[in-house]
Design a protein around this motif. Sequence first.
Motif, PDB file in Angstrom:
ATOM      1  N   UNK A 226       0.802  -1.234   0.000  1.00  0.00           N
ATOM      2  CA  UNK A 226       0.000   0.000   0.000  1.00  0.00           C
ATOM      3  C   UNK A 226       0.833   1.280   0.000  1.00  0.00           C
ATOM      4  N   UNK A 227       2.092   1.207  -0.392  1.00  0.00           N
ATOM      5  CA  UNK A 227       2.945   2.391  -0.531  1.00  0.00           C
ATOM      6  C   UNK A 227       3.275   2.587  -2.009  1.00  0.00           C
ATOM      7  N   UNK A 228       3.132   3.807  -2.490  1.00  0.00           N
ATOM      8  CA  UNK A 228       3.636   4.144  -3.819  1.00  0.00           C
ATOM      9  C   UNK A 228       5.108   4.491  -3.630  1.00  0.00           C
ATOM     10  N   UNK A 229       5.967   3.731  -4.275  1.00  0.00           N
ATOM     11  CA  UNK A 229       7.402   3.805  -4.032  1.00  0.00           C
ATOM     12  C   UNK A 229       8.119   4.362  -5.253  1.00  0.00           C
ATOM     13  N   UNK A 230       9.021   5.299  -5.009  1.00  0.00           N
ATOM     14  CA  UNK A 230       9.929   5.789  -6.049  1.00  0.00           C
ATOM     15  C   UNK A 230      11.244   5.042  -5.871  1.00  0.00           C
TER      16      UNK A 230
ATOM     17  N   UNK B 230      10.701  13.130   3.567  1.00  0.00           N
ATOM     18  CA  UNK B 230      11.861  12.992   4.448  1.00  0.00           C
ATOM     19  C   UNK B 230      11.516  13.563   5.824  1.00  0.00           C
ATOM     20  N   UNK B 231      11.797  12.806   6.870  1.00  0.00           N
ATOM     21  CA  UNK B 231      11.525  13.226   8.237  1.00  0.00           C
ATOM     22  C   UNK B 231      10.125  12.907   8.732  1.00  0.00           C
ATOM     23  N   UNK B 232       9.224  12.491   7.841  1.00  0.00           N
ATOM     24  CA  UNK B 232       7.844  12.172   8.245  1.00  0.00           C
ATOM     25  C   UNK B 232       7.796  10.816   8.936  1.00  0.00           C
ATOM     26  N   UNK B 233       6.819  10.627   9.794  1.00  0.00           N
ATOM     27  CA  UNK B 233       6.677   9.372  10.543  1.00  0.00           C
ATOM     28  C   UNK B 233       6.421   8.175   9.636  1.00  0.00           C
ATOM     29  N   UNK B 234       5.790   8.438   8.475  1.00  0.00           N
ATOM     30  CA  UNK B 234       5.480   7.329   7.567  1.00  0.00           C
ATOM     31  C   UNK B 234       6.520   7.162   6.460  1.00  0.00           C
ATOM     32  N   UNK B 235       7.667   7.813   6.588  1.00  0.00           N
ATOM     33  CA  UNK B 235       8.745   7.712   5.602  1.00  0.00           C
ATOM     34  C   UNK B 235       9.358   6.319   5.660  1.00  0.00           C
ATOM     35  N   UNK B 236       9.679   5.783   4.504  1.00  0.00           N
ATOM     36  CA  UNK B 236      10.458   4.548   4.478  1.00  0.00           C
ATOM     37  C   UNK B 236      11.547   4.655   3.423  1.00  0.00           C
ATOM     38  N   UNK B 237      12.666   4.054   3.721  1.00  0.00           N
ATOM     39  CA  UNK B 237      13.817   3.959   2.828  1.00  0.00           C
ATOM     40  C   UNK B 237      14.248   2.502   2.805  1.00  0.00           C
ATOM     41  N   UNK B 238      14.363   1.962   1.603  1.00  0.00           N
ATOM     42  CA  UNK B 238      14.727   0.552   1.452  1.00  0.00           C
ATOM     43  C   UNK B 238      15.813   0.450   0.389  1.00  0.00           C
TER      44      UNK B 238
ATOM     45  N   UNK C 130      16.036  -2.002   5.444  1.00  0.00           N
ATOM     46  CA  UNK C 130      14.818  -1.216   5.537  1.00  0.00           C
ATOM     47  C   UNK C 130      14.924  -0.260   6.718  1.00  0.00           C
ATOM     48  N   UNK C 131      14.525   0.989   6.471  1.00  0.00           N
ATOM     49  CA  UNK C 131      14.494   1.990   7.534  1.00  0.00           C
ATOM     50  C   UNK C 131      13.125   2.656   7.528  1.00  0.00           C
ATOM     51  N   UNK C 132      12.615   2.927   8.705  1.00  0.00           N
ATOM     52  CA  UNK C 132      11.357   3.643   8.829  1.00  0.00           C
ATOM     53  C   UNK C 132      10.329   2.863   9.623  1.00  0.00           C
ATOM     54  N   UNK C 133       9.424   3.585  10.273  1.00  0.00           N
ATOM     55  CA  UNK C 133       8.410   2.955  11.103  1.00  0.00           C
ATOM     56  C   UNK C 133       7.541   1.966  10.328  1.00  0.00           C
ATOM     57  N   UNK C 134       7.113   2.291   9.100  1.00  0.00           N
ATOM     58  CA  UNK C 134       6.288   1.307   8.381  1.00  0.00           C
ATOM     59  C   UNK C 134       6.990  -0.035   8.195  1.00  0.00           C
ATOM     60  N   UNK C 135       8.280  -0.012   7.927  1.00  0.00           N
ATOM     61  CA  UNK C 135       8.994  -1.279   7.727  1.00  0.00           C
ATOM     62  C   UNK C 135       9.175  -2.016   9.055  1.00  0.00           C
ATOM     63  N   UNK C 136       9.364  -1.288  10.150  1.00  0.00           N
ATOM     64  CA  UNK C 136       9.449  -1.946  11.466  1.00  0.00           C
ATOM     65  C   UNK C 136       8.127  -2.642  11.788  1.00  0.00           C
TER      66      UNK C 136
END
Length: 106
Positions: free
Chosen positions: A9-13, A39-47, A69-75
């Motif tokens: 459910x994430x649109x990923x670039x 960047x900096x948002x609670x729902x940010x993810x970096x993979x 994976x980094x970010x709250x959604x991935x955790x």
Amino acid sequence: MRFYFETFDFLVEAEVVEFDAPAAGKPGRVTWHCRAGQKGAIDRLDVHHAWLLEYLPGGQMRLLTQETQKGKPTRNLATATPNPMINDHQDWLNGRVAVTREEKTQ
């Protein structure tokens, strides 16, 4: 190269950051970085994904994958039971094997 896709459910670039094609006796490598959210948002993810591709005897290829994976959604996904990340990645790999086997029989 940049590309976009939707996953969990994430649109990923995404952007390919490394490409070295496999050759006889030398594995290849493809890496790409994906991001979603500001960047900096609670729902940010970096993979960051990395694939090693290696030709094997008998027309086979080995594909090894690694991912950070980094970010709250991935955790949240990583601690879910059953684990959707592990299960979906395995489903993708199983699908790739099925397509490859089908191509070989044609």
